[in-house]
Design a protein around this motif. Sequence first.
Motif, PDB file in Angstrom:
ATOM      1  N   MET A 284       0.848  -1.688  -0.331  1.00 28.57           N
ATOM      2  CA  MET A 284       0.409  -0.060   0.352  1.00 28.57           C
ATOM      3  C   MET A 284       1.045   1.041   0.054  1.00 28.57           C
ATOM      4  O   MET A 284       0.095   2.393   0.156  1.00 28.57           O
ATOM      5  CB  MET A 284      -0.862   0.075   1.099  1.00 28.57           C
ATOM      6  N   ARG A 285       2.154   1.035  -0.886  1.00 36.81           N
ATOM      7  CA  ARG A 285       3.135   2.064  -0.109  1.00 36.81           C
ATOM      8  C   ARG A 285       2.885   3.735  -0.884  1.00 36.81           C
ATOM      9  O   ARG A 285       3.236   4.146  -1.090  1.00 36.81           O
ATOM     10  CB  ARG A 285       4.508   1.509  -0.103  1.00 36.81           C
ATOM     11  N   HIS A 286       2.371   3.257  -2.477  1.00 39.42           N
ATOM     12  CA  HIS A 286       2.076   3.975  -3.180  1.00 39.42           C
ATOM     13  C   HIS A 286       0.378   4.169  -3.606  1.00 39.42           C
ATOM     14  O   HIS A 286       0.126   3.222  -3.658  1.00 39.42           O
ATOM     15  CB  HIS A 286       2.476   3.358  -4.969  1.00 39.42           C
ATOM     16  N   PRO A 297       3.529   7.254   9.372  1.00 44.38           N
ATOM     17  CA  PRO A 297       1.929   7.807   9.913  1.00 44.38           C
ATOM     18  C   PRO A 297       2.710   9.576   9.569  1.00 44.38           C
ATOM     19  O   PRO A 297       3.379  10.028   9.950  1.00 44.38           O
ATOM     20  CB  PRO A 297       2.235   7.511  11.576  1.00 44.38           C
ATOM     21  N   GLY A 298       1.760  10.317   9.017  1.00 45.22           N
ATOM     22  CA  GLY A 298       1.813  11.490   8.831  1.00 45.22           C
ATOM     23  C   GLY A 298       2.035  11.494   7.634  1.00 45.22           C
ATOM     24  O   GLY A 298       2.333  12.927   7.850  1.00 45.22           O
ATOM     25  N   LYS A 299       3.035  11.374   6.588  1.00 47.16           N
ATOM     26  CA  LYS A 299       3.572  11.840   5.726  1.00 47.16           C
ATOM     27  C   LYS A 299       2.632  11.621   4.358  1.00 47.16           C
ATOM     28  O   LYS A 299       2.064  10.225   4.142  1.00 47.16           O
ATOM     29  CB  LYS A 299       4.910  10.984   5.217  1.00 47.16           C
ATOM     30  N   VAL A 300       2.324  12.639   3.484  1.00 49.20           N
ATOM     31  CA  VAL A 300       1.874  11.951   2.824  1.00 49.20           C
ATOM     32  C   VAL A 300       2.248  11.642   1.357  1.00 49.20           C
ATOM     33  O   VAL A 300       3.397  11.697   0.530  1.00 49.20           O
ATOM     34  CB  VAL A 300       0.624  13.384   2.024  1.00 49.20           C
ATOM     35  N   CYS A 301       1.754  11.139   0.735  1.00 48.17           N
ATOM     36  CA  CYS A 301       2.350  10.397  -0.672  1.00 48.17           C
ATOM     37  C   CYS A 301       2.025  11.410  -1.856  1.00 48.17           C
ATOM     38  O   CYS A 301       1.370  13.019  -2.149  1.00 48.17           O
ATOM     39  CB  CYS A 301       1.208   9.067  -1.472  1.00 48.17           C
TER      40      CYS A 301
END
Length: 301
Positions: A284-286, A297-301
Amino acid sequence: MALSKATFLITALRLAGKLPLRGAQLIGRFFGMISWVSRSQLRTVTEINLKICFPELTDEQRQRMARSSLRHTGQTMMEIPLIWEWPVERCLGLIREIEGEELLTEAKKDGRGLLLLAPHLGNWELTGLYFSSRYRMAALYSPPHIKEFEDYMVKVRGRMGSELVRGDRRGLARLITLLREGEVAGILPDQSPRGKGNAYAPFFGLEVRTMTLVSKLLQKSGAKPLMTYSERLKDGQGFRLVIRECEAGIDDDDPVVATSALNRSVENCVREAPEQYQWEYKRMRHRPPGELNPYKPGKVC
């Protein structure tokens, strides 16, 4: 330095390849439990993925599934040396039953190419070996960073005549040619692809980047797609090879429709043996731009 590292890896694989199946699986389960008890990164990723994909389960149920998943992933890693080093006949003897074989017969009767989609479920190396022993086959792969190890990997995977094809433009053209000629090709369809030209589609309800390669191959070759995986049986009894139909729309011209059907096809198989899926992978990283990265957590793609 690269050569010495490759030599070490190959020697370790060959030594592990002398183990019996039960012994390899026992060691693999032990490694899985070490990952669980030590609260490793593998455990963290597994728990995140299961919380996303199985919200209907209780925390206790997800914990049991996560623990089991780590044990199964450990077993898969310890089984790979066996599949690479054992004689082919001994490996194929591990397949105790085949479900859905009639789908293969139906798919091949009119001379069409066959595109086999094998997610990271159960033992995918055994799945590939079985089909390469039965058909003239090409399989897409990503080369490792160590050249000498790549030579070894290509040799053992291709010992039944399977053609290993790199995932570049030239390799994809080769796959299309073979499929048009009525041959068989294999792909791991549940990787998180890099770069442009892919689409975002739901996987267990979460929008994730998904490869459009499958639909493009089907559109350009007219091949028949089928899902397949080798499910691990209990107590070292071997494996059950499973073949399933894909969801309708997997070859659609609309990339979102096609990738959604691809993800549903993978999901259908995963739900049949969820503990044996490689939940330790950051599938689910991309995500679409602006969406949260579930692993950071807290980082947007």
